[in-house]
Design an enzyme around this catalytic site. Structure first.
Site, mmCIF file in Angstrom:
data_model
loop_
_atom_site.group_PDB
_atom_site.id
_atom_site.type_symbol
_atom_site.label_atom_id
_atom_site.label_comp_id
_atom_site.label_asym_id
_atom_site.label_seq_id
_atom_site.Cartn_x
_atom_site.Cartn_y
_atom_site.Cartn_z
ATOM 1 N N HIS A 134 0.859 -1.182 0.000
ATOM 2 C CA HIS A 134 0.000 0.000 0.000
ATOM 3 C C HIS A 134 0.887 1.220 0.000
ATOM 4 O O HIS A 134 1.820 1.304 0.799
ATOM 5 C CB HIS A 134 -0.881 0.014 1.251
ATOM 6 C CG HIS A 134 -1.969 -1.007 1.218
ATOM 7 N ND1 HIS A 134 -3.058 -0.876 0.404
ATOM 8 C CD2 HIS A 134 -2.123 -2.168 1.881
ATOM 9 C CE1 HIS A 134 -3.855 -1.930 0.565
ATOM 10 N NE2 HIS A 134 -3.301 -2.727 1.454
ATOM 11 N N CYS A 176 -0.535 2.006 -5.057
ATOM 12 C CA CYS A 176 -1.284 3.200 -5.450
ATOM 13 C C CYS A 176 -0.295 4.350 -5.577
ATOM 14 O O CYS A 176 0.610 4.459 -4.759
ATOM 15 C CB CYS A 176 -2.289 3.569 -4.361
ATOM 16 S SG CYS A 176 -3.453 2.253 -4.025
#
Lengths: 362, 598
Positions: A134, A176
């Protein structure tokens, strides 16, 4: 012949791979599957386990929530088990921290670290670095408790460059806003790929209803599909890798950065980073061997028969245990508390009775 | 030949031994060539006398609950001395990585085990080789080692690299030096407990990455012999899985001989692996069958426990085998059907052996209650205090025997030793020996060792109260709400045996019955482990700094802003601007000299 010359144009002699999954917990199954897919491809194309540093922040294969233990699947309906039967994880669980990752890259590890946990690259090594987890704009989260910033990563690569720890480096990140992680690189010979631009999220591919989680991220899913077609002698180059997962399949826009790289990406083979291709020179000359070796007799003196009879120990010698002498404790100088206590007692005594009593004591 | 053609060489795994398996009959002839290929230095023992040997065996024991217990044992025995002046450099069957570890760290004995799951003694009986959940390592060093702690630290790091496990988390906070337990299992005379170190990591996960290097240490790898059955997808889909490695010096009485035992114990569950049907076979358990023995093994056998099935009325065993063996193991005389894999006739026409057990009748009668059993749990409520209860059951009807209880409690559970009570049958039972080493915060754990005499047919309860410490915020793991583990208690006991034990340790015996040495005929040594504990420590809410910053900034902004405004704002009266009609009317009124409209 031009093709052969192109083939030998890269100056590397060995390949290394550092594959990192930074997420913990069962719902981040896809990050472990991502890393293991790249591990599988890299092993298949020839890089041995001794040259791969694999870091997995959590154990998904033998997790108690896994309905099929010892497997990590990357396709729906359990088609491809990327965990396999021959896997060596070098850093696992709580060992995957920012500090350990940076130490592996820069080589500044404690002296007792075993070889399998070290990145023993030299100035002729091509290194593949793959990160997944992440992330956000300028950082990547490690195990939900700390993060690494793009500045730290760029500085680590600069340290590697000044210490001549790589020849060329390929950096792939699947998180991301992944492009933010390679914005700050400033060392030469680095090529970077990311699964999404700043401001975009990388999405996961498909959930599996039997396992109950998403199995892979889109970018790595299509990257794996692309790599499955590569074999050790293929001549696919980096320009094809940049085309993997266009916006129509990935929803996010994959990005790449080649300005720091000296060679033209069109002349860089995929196997320069993902595979370990040995170049062999075939010679037609004959070599004369020397005379065959003679077996030397064992000239070491034979050990004499042991005079003391060696026997097995008594496992629970009750009588001996009960009468065991207490262990000799090492003598420590009196602690600060004890010293302070005695000083207080002496002070009070001499204050009450006066100093003239000293001569009665000594 | 095309010069541009490249040759792709397969990667050479670094942990594999360099012994390729020749067939047994041609071994002597190929020995000379083989030796030339693998010779490292000039001095090596002459190849004609084989100084090392390898044995493998598999024991299959059907359990009372319908599950099945399979235990693999691989033993490599080598007559050599690692601690002689000259370095040993020619390795054949003994793995080189372990030989180098023994000589570098002057190790006398090494025992390491990785276990997933907990052994349920009441349902399954006693295991051949016990092991606690997680990873356990205990090492005896030679008395020539000057700094044992340094050698221990380096040894754990090296082993973490060999087995791909996080053994580097073993440090002074979870290492203890037992004063009476864990006596050496090999030959020797001196037992100065200063050279012993014991550590357990209850949180350690076992998966294929630990099995892979473990399999590579075997002489035949996983390519021939019994090790072909070890497929991770089946082995980890079980109720209990434990792989262990034991290195110790054994008695050859003329010279020192080193023994390496690799054991793998697995219990397959009736419902998850057996699909509910009471029928077990090698193929069902391991999804493989046996095709050949390991060519480097001097003996390769499969034992099936048929003690409960003397006339074949309970289950049917196929293929039939004439070999039957009796052995005394765990204090009981058991009968085994033996399949000798070095005999080609065992494999029959199909060239594969699939041992099949099919149950005819439902199980009748109760299982014999195990004589010794331990349990442990945490009592209490809240996140401040608690109480650890350890229960030790002696199920023998009339014999009392002593047990040695070893407890290692991490420093963050502060034990109140003055509240330690040991009660049997409702009355106080004073231990004949207590050794307690208090903990030091962040330096060493609690160590409690007690020798307790268990009265016959009783339950002994050991209770001690504790208080939970608050850790520094950087010391919490990334998932602190999972809880913190406390390692299993170790209960070592000399249990009275039903049948006379065999004290002759030099005789050839099946491997599973010869692990713990026997001194007396009437008792046998046993070690059992209790459950590990999972306790919650008071955990701060790690999202609070963000919340606090938001809240504080809001309060400060609102409070300070209001105060600032109050102090510095002045009010002025201002005429409101008038509408167009009014302005025109005011202009006209000014001209007339009349008071203006407001």
């Amino acid at each position: 012949m031009a093709k052969a010359g192109q083939f030998f144009s890269s100056g590397h002699t060995n390949n290394w791979a550092v594959l990192v999954c930074t997420s913990r917990f069962w719902f981040n199954y896809r990050h472990v599957a991502n890393t293991l897919s790249v591990y599988r491809s890299v092993k298949r194309l020839g890089i041995p386990d001794s040259h791969i540093v694999l870091m997995l922040a959590d154990d998904m294969a033998c997790n108690h929530r896994n309905p099929k233990p010892a497997t990590v699947f990357s396709h729906k309906n359990m088609e491809l088990n990327v965990y396999g039967d021959d896997v060596e994880v070098d850093y696992r669980g709580y060992e995957v921290t920012v500090e350990n990752f940076l130490r592996v890259l820069t080589g500044r590890l404690p002296p007792s670290t075993p070889r399998s946990k070290r990145l023993l690259s030299d100035d002729r090594s091509n290194i593949l670095i793959y990160l997944t987890g992440h992330g956000g704009n300028g950082f990547l989260k490690f195990q939900d408790s700390e993060e690494i910033s793009n500045v730290e990563l760029a500085d680590a690569f600069e340290q590697m460059w000044t210490k001549r720890r790589y020849n060329e480096l390929l950096f792939i990140i699947d998180t991301c806003q992944g492009a933010s992680m390679y914005e700050r690189f400033y060392s030469p010979n680095i090529m970077a790929l990311a699964s999404s631009q700043v401001g975009e999220d990388s999405l996961s591919h498909q959930p599996d209803l039997a396992i109950g989680v998403h199995l892979m991220d889109r970018y790595t899913f299509y990257l794996l599909e692309f790599l499955e077609d590569i074999h050790p002698s293929s001549t696919t180059n980096m320009k094809d890798l940049f085309k993997v997962c266009p916006k129509s399949q990935c929803v996010s826009t994959p990005g790449h950065r080649t300005d720091l790289f000296l060679r033209d990406p069109g002349s860089v083979l995929i196997t320069d980073f993902f595979g370990s291709v040995r170049k062999v020179e075939i010679t037609t000359d004959t070599i004369n061997l020397t005379a065959p070796m003679v077996h030397l007799e064992d000239t070491r003196p034979v050990r004499e028969l042991r005079t003391e009879i060696q026997t097995y120990m008594d496992q629970l010698p009750v009588a001996e245990i009960i009468h065991q002498k207490p262990k000799q404790k090492d003598w420590h100088p009196p602690d600060g508390f004890i010293l302070g206590l005695w000083t207080l007692i002496l002070l009070v005594f001499f204050k009450t009775y006066g100093i003239k009593h000293l001569k009665h004591i000594f | 030949m095309n010069v541009a053609e490249t040759v792709f060489i397969d990667n050479v795994p670094t942990t594999e031994t360099d012994a390729s398996p020749p067939s047994v009959t041609e071994q002597k002839a190929d020995e000379a060539d083989h030796v030339l290929d693998t010779m490292q230095t000039q001095d090596f023992p002459p190849p004609s006398t084989a100084k090392d040997q390898f044995q493998e065996e598999l024991v299959i024991k059907p359990l009372h609950s319908g599950d099945i217990y399979a235990s693999f044992q691989f033993r490599t025995q080598w007559d050599t001395d690692f601690l002689l002046g000259s370095k040993v450099s020619h390795y054949r069957l003994f793995p080189k990585s372990l030989g180098q570890v023994i000589s570098k760290f002057s190790v006398r004995e090494l025992h390491i085990s990785f276990t997933q799951g907990y052994w349920r003694t009441m349902q399954w009986g006693q295991p051949f080789l016990p092991s606690p959940p997680g990873a356990e390592l205990w090492v005896w060093f030679q008395d020539t080692v000057t700094d044992v702690d340094l050698a221990w630290k380096e040894l754990t790091n090296v082993l973490s690299g060999i087995f791909c496990a996080s053994l580097n988390f073993i440090d002074s906070t979870n290492t203890v030096q037992p004063s009476a337990s864990f006596k050496p299992l090999g030959v020797g005379n001196v037992t100065d407990q200063r050279f012993l170190r014991y550590a357990v990591l209850p949180r350690e996960i076992v998966c294929t990455e630990n099995l892979t290097p473990w399999k590579k240490l075997l002489p035949c790898g996983s390519k021939a012999g019994l090790a072909v059955l070890m497929k991770s997808e089946k082995l980890f889909h079980s109720s209990f899985h434990s792989q262990a490695l034991h290195i110790r010096p054994v008695c050859k009485c003329k010279s020192t001989s080193w023994e390496l035992r690799q054991t793998l114990n697995v219990v397959f569950d009736l419902h998850t692996s057996g699909q509910g049907k009471r029928e077990w076979s090698l193929f069902k358990m391991f999804s493989r069958t046996l095709t050949e023995a390991c060519p480097l093994a001097s003996s390769s056998k499969v034992y099936v426990d048929i003690t409960d099935n003397p006339q074949g009325e309970l289950f049917e065993l196929s293929p039939a085998t004439p070999l039957v063996s009796q052995a005394v193991v765990l204090g009981d005389g058991r009968t085994y059907s033996v399949y000798d894999l070095t005999d080609h006739a065992t494999f029959g026409q199909t060239h594969s052996l699939n041992v099949l057990l099919r149950w005819r009748a439902a199980e009748s009668g109760e299982m014999l209650r195990p004589l010794l059993h331990g349990e442990r749990y945490v009592a209490g409520y809240g996140l401040q205090t608690g109480e650890i209860h350890t229960l030790v059951y002696n199920n023998h009807p009339y014999r009392a025997f002593p047990v040695l209880l070893l407890d290692t409690v991490p420093w963050y559970l502060r034990l109140y030793i003055h509240t330690l009570t040991v009660t049997s049958k409702g009355r106080d039972n004073k231990p004949s020996y207590i050794h307690y080493q208090p903990s030091k915060d962040r330096l060493q754990p609690h160590l409690l060792e007690m020798l307790i005499q268990l009265p016959p047919n009783s339950v002994t309860e050991v209770t001690v109260q504790f208080e939970r410490a608050l850790l520094k915020w950087t010391e919490y793991t990334p998932d602190p709400n999972h809880g913190f583990y406390v390692g299993s208690s170790v209960i070592s006991a000399l249990v009275p045996s039903v049948v006379a034990m065999d004290t002759n340790n030099t005789q050839e015996r099946p491997l599973f019955s010869s692990f713990f040495p026997c001194k007396e005929e009437s008792t046998y040594f046993m070690r059992i482990y209790t459950e590990p504990l999972l306790v919650n420590l008071p955990t701060p809410d790690f999202s609070m700094p963000y919340n606090v910053i938001c809240l504080t900034c809001t309060v400060v902004a609102v409070g300070y802003g209001s105060l600032y405004n109050l102090l510095t704002r002045t009010f002025q009266v201002e005429e409101p601007s008038q509408g167009l009609a009014k302005r025109l009317a005011n202009i006209i009124r000014r001209l007339r000299g009349v008071p203006l409209l407001t």
